[in-house]
Motif scaffolding. Structure first.
Motif, mmCIF file in Angstrom:
data_model
loop_
_atom_site.group_PDB
_atom_site.id
_atom_site.type_symbol
_atom_site.label_atom_id
_atom_site.label_comp_id
_atom_site.label_asym_id
_atom_site.label_seq_id
_atom_site.Cartn_x
_atom_site.Cartn_y
_atom_site.Cartn_z
ATOM 1 N N PRO A 193 0.798 -1.227 0.000
ATOM 2 C CA PRO A 193 0.000 0.000 0.000
ATOM 3 C C PRO A 193 0.831 1.278 0.000
ATOM 4 O O PRO A 193 2.008 1.265 0.358
ATOM 5 C CB PRO A 193 -0.813 -0.113 1.305
ATOM 6 N N HIS A 194 0.168 2.368 -0.377
ATOM 7 C CA HIS A 194 0.755 3.709 -0.353
ATOM 8 C C HIS A 194 0.271 4.392 0.921
ATOM 9 O O HIS A 194 -0.909 4.342 1.238
ATOM 10 C CB HIS A 194 0.272 4.470 -1.595
ATOM 11 N N MET A 195 1.203 4.990 1.674
ATOM 12 C CA MET A 195 0.823 5.612 2.949
ATOM 13 C C MET A 195 1.422 7.005 3.050
ATOM 14 O O MET A 195 2.395 7.314 2.349
ATOM 15 C CB MET A 195 1.372 4.770 4.129
ATOM 16 N N ASN A 196 0.874 7.828 3.956
ATOM 17 C CA ASN A 196 1.516 9.143 4.133
ATOM 18 C C ASN A 196 2.812 8.963 4.947
ATOM 19 O O ASN A 196 2.981 7.974 5.665
ATOM 20 C CB ASN A 196 0.547 10.182 4.717
ATOM 21 N N VAL A 197 3.684 9.931 4.817
ATOM 22 C CA VAL A 197 5.043 9.760 5.339
ATOM 23 C C VAL A 197 5.063 9.684 6.870
ATOM 24 O O VAL A 197 5.832 8.899 7.444
ATOM 25 C CB VAL A 197 5.961 10.884 4.794
ATOM 26 N N ASP A 198 4.203 10.439 7.539
ATOM 27 C CA ASP A 198 4.183 10.374 9.011
ATOM 28 C C ASP A 198 3.818 8.968 9.486
ATOM 29 O O ASP A 198 4.450 8.424 10.400
ATOM 30 C CB ASP A 198 3.179 11.390 9.582
ATOM 31 N N ASP A 199 2.786 8.371 8.864
ATOM 32 C CA ASP A 199 2.378 7.014 9.270
ATOM 33 C C ASP A 199 3.471 5.995 8.946
ATOM 34 O O ASP A 199 3.728 5.075 9.733
ATOM 35 C CB ASP A 199 1.065 6.614 8.579
ATOM 36 N N LEU A 200 4.118 6.178 7.794
ATOM 37 C CA LEU A 200 5.224 5.266 7.449
ATOM 38 C C LEU A 200 6.313 5.327 8.517
ATOM 39 O O LEU A 200 6.815 4.300 8.972
ATOM 40 C CB LEU A 200 5.829 5.643 6.092
ATOM 41 N N CYS A 201 6.654 6.536 8.925
ATOM 42 C CA CYS A 201 7.730 6.684 9.919
ATOM 43 C C CYS A 201 7.351 6.014 11.233
ATOM 44 O O CYS A 201 8.197 5.393 11.880
ATOM 45 C CB CYS A 201 8.065 8.162 10.132
ATOM 46 N N LYS A 202 6.078 6.111 11.631
ATOM 47 C CA LYS A 202 5.649 5.498 12.899
ATOM 48 C C LYS A 202 5.708 3.982 12.842
ATOM 49 O O LYS A 202 6.046 3.321 13.817
ATOM 50 C CB LYS A 202 4.195 5.904 13.200
ATOM 51 N N ASN A 235 12.504 14.636 8.031
ATOM 52 C CA ASN A 235 13.099 15.633 8.925
ATOM 53 C C ASN A 235 13.203 15.026 10.327
ATOM 54 O O ASN A 235 12.750 13.907 10.566
ATOM 55 C CB ASN A 235 12.280 16.934 8.922
ATOM 56 N N MET A 236 13.790 15.769 11.257
ATOM 57 C CA MET A 236 14.017 15.216 12.604
ATOM 58 C C MET A 236 12.702 14.933 13.336
ATOM 59 O O MET A 236 12.622 13.978 14.105
ATOM 60 C CB MET A 236 14.867 16.184 13.407
ATOM 61 N N ASP A 237 11.664 15.744 13.070
ATOM 62 C CA ASP A 237 10.360 15.466 13.708
ATOM 63 C C ASP A 237 9.864 14.083 13.297
ATOM 64 O O ASP A 237 9.330 13.336 14.119
ATOM 65 C CB ASP A 237 9.318 16.519 13.287
ATOM 66 N N ARG A 238 10.035 13.760 12.037
ATOM 67 C CA ARG A 238 9.582 12.443 11.558
ATOM 68 C C ARG A 238 10.488 11.327 12.087
ATOM 69 O O ARG A 238 10.007 10.244 12.403
ATOM 70 C CB ARG A 238 9.502 12.428 10.029
ATOM 71 N N VAL A 239 11.795 11.593 12.163
ATOM 72 C CA VAL A 239 12.713 10.590 12.736
ATOM 73 C C VAL A 239 12.269 10.256 14.163
ATOM 74 O O VAL A 239 12.278 9.091 14.578
ATOM 75 C CB VAL A 239 14.174 11.104 12.732
ATOM 76 N N ASN A 240 11.822 11.273 14.902
ATOM 77 C CA ASN A 240 11.411 11.048 16.290
ATOM 78 C C ASN A 240 10.135 10.213 16.409
ATOM 79 O O ASN A 240 9.819 9.710 17.485
ATOM 80 C CB ASN A 240 11.253 12.390 17.021
ATOM 81 N N LEU A 241 9.398 10.076 15.294
ATOM 82 C CA LEU A 241 8.217 9.194 15.297
ATOM 83 C C LEU A 241 8.614 7.723 15.123
ATOM 84 O O LEU A 241 7.816 6.825 15.386
ATOM 85 C CB LEU A 241 7.271 9.549 14.130
ATOM 86 N N MET A 242 9.842 7.492 14.648
ATOM 87 C CA MET A 242 10.250 6.125 14.289
ATOM 88 C C MET A 242 10.488 5.263 15.536
ATOM 89 O O MET A 242 10.811 5.766 16.607
ATOM 90 C CB MET A 242 11.526 6.159 13.419
ATOM 91 N N LYS A 243 10.329 3.941 15.354
ATOM 92 C CA LYS A 243 10.606 3.007 16.456
ATOM 93 C C LYS A 243 12.081 3.131 16.870
ATOM 94 O O LYS A 243 12.930 3.509 16.048
ATOM 95 C CB LYS A 243 10.369 1.563 15.981
ATOM 96 N N ASP A 244 12.386 2.717 18.107
ATOM 97 C CA ASP A 244 13.752 2.868 18.627
ATOM 98 C C ASP A 244 14.794 2.152 17.764
ATOM 99 O O ASP A 244 15.890 2.658 17.559
ATOM 100 C CB ASP A 244 13.846 2.315 20.056
ATOM 101 N N ASP A 245 14.444 0.927 17.281
ATOM 102 C CA ASP A 245 15.452 0.161 16.539
ATOM 103 C C ASP A 245 15.251 0.253 15.017
ATOM 104 O O ASP A 245 15.843 -0.518 14.263
ATOM 105 C CB ASP A 245 15.472 -1.313 16.984
ATOM 106 N N ALA A 246 14.426 1.204 14.575
ATOM 107 C CA ALA A 246 14.183 1.327 13.122
ATOM 108 C C ALA A 246 15.412 1.914 12.425
ATOM 109 O O ALA A 246 16.219 2.617 13.036
ATOM 110 C CB ALA A 246 12.969 2.208 12.876
ATOM 111 N N MET A 247 15.524 1.559 11.147
ATOM 112 C CA MET A 247 16.689 1.991 10.358
ATOM 113 C C MET A 247 16.281 3.010 9.290
ATOM 114 O O MET A 247 15.246 2.844 8.655
ATOM 115 C CB MET A 247 17.305 0.804 9.597
ATOM 116 N N ILE A 248 17.147 3.987 9.061
ATOM 117 C CA ILE A 248 17.005 4.894 7.912
ATOM 118 C C ILE A 248 18.040 4.468 6.882
ATOM 119 O O ILE A 248 19.228 4.330 7.212
ATOM 120 C CB ILE A 248 17.279 6.363 8.317
#
Ligand code: CP
Length: 305
Positions: A190-199, A234-247
């Motif tokens: 699926p296609h999702m918005n970026v904030d939800d993807l980051c979470k 951006n950093m706000d979106r990075v802060n939504l990511m899980k602790d062990d998630a990878m960029i």
């Protein structure tokens, strides 16, 4: 990537991890490699060069701009020439999608062809180094949620990664402009918005906008600031990511477009470790094609004796 079974992918990851842990091989000693890059490259070309040297190979220099391709010599004739001169391996990057099909299907070449990227088609060495980096972190692909955000339709990395990660049991998700979410990707996730993807994602993979493949009109209408606000990490979106998630990002990165300047080397980013892993994965790939090799000068000379 479609030439490799899942087991062969895992074997290449194991071999690359062994090289990273210090395994040595001189399988390329007395053999020649040529890196035929008809599109620009920093990472792929340099890391193939280092991989070749670490395996004991000699590199035949080649620059497309000063080669006889500028006089009309075909890709096949260029590759056949290098085979005749004694090269065992040709790494080829070319703007034409599936350029390799003619070389592999219509000719009896002995030189080993490794795809360094074809048009908007595939980028298998990038995909394999990405797999190695994910496997190193999570130890498995099964059930991982992987989101790719950006210029999907023009990205050979997105094509290679989405296909192989699906095959290895990961769940794919996509983000970015709707126009880039083509039916090929729609059937994989699926296609999702970026904030939800980051979470929700375990891995967030970013892609640069490939301006060189956009039309003049598309480039004229593109706003870097708008793109970054809507789709950039951006950093706000990075802060939504899980602790062990990878960029992850295959690079080159365009700071301030698809990724923030402060995100490129943040603690969740594996962008430069991906590049380091690329050398080991490319060693594993070259070693795999050279096993049982009967190409190149060394063998030709033995045949003459
Ligand atoms: N990731 C990648 O293919 O980078 P280069 O274009 O610099 O080789």
């Amino acid at each position: 990537m479609s030439q490799l079974s899942n087991q062969e992918v895992y074997d290449l990851i194991d071999s690359a991890l062994e090289f990273k842990a210090g395994k040595k091989s001189v399988i390329g000693q007395n053999k020649f490699a040529i890196n035929l890059f008809f599109e620009n490259s920093t990472r792929t070309k340099s890391s193939f060069q280092v991989a070749e040297m670490k395996l004991g190979m000699n590199e035949i220099e080649f620059e497309a701009a000063t080669s006889s391709t500028t006089k009309g010599e075909s890709l096949y004739d260029t590759v056949k020439t290098e085979e005749s001169i004694g090269a065992s391996v040709a790494v080829i990057r070319h703007s034409q999608d599936k350029y390799y099909e003619d070389l592999v299907n219509n000719h009896d070449l002995k030189i080993h062809i490794i795809n360094g990227g074809d048009g908007t088609g595939q980028h298998p060495s990038q995909s394999l180094l990405d797999l190695m980096t994910i496997y190193e972190h999570f130890g498995s692909f099964e059930g991982l949620k992987i989101g790719i955000i950006g210029d999907l339709s023009h990205s050979r990395v997105a094509h290679s990664n989405a296909e192989i990660l699906t095959r290895l049991g990961a769940q794919m998700y996509f983000g970015g402009l709707d126009a880039w979410y083509t039916p090929e990707f729609a059937q994989m996730g699926p296609h999702m918005n970026v904030d939800d993807l980051c979470k929700e994602m375990d891995v967030v993979m970013l892609l640069r906008v490939q301006h060189e493949r956009l039309s003049a009109e598309e480039n004229k209408n593109f706003s870097k600031d708008d793109y970054f606000a809507k789709y950039g990490l951006n950093m706000d979106r990075v802060n939504l990511m899980k602790d062990d998630a990878m960029i992850m990002h295959p690079a080159p990165v365009n700071r301030g477009a698809e990724i923030g300047d402060d995100v490129v080397e943040c603690c969740k980013s594996y962008i430069f470790p991906q590049m380091s892993n690329g050398v080991y994965m490319r060693m594993a790939m070259i070693e795999a094609v050279l096993e049982g090799d009967n190409s190149g000068n060394e063998i030709t000379d033995k045949k003459r004796q």
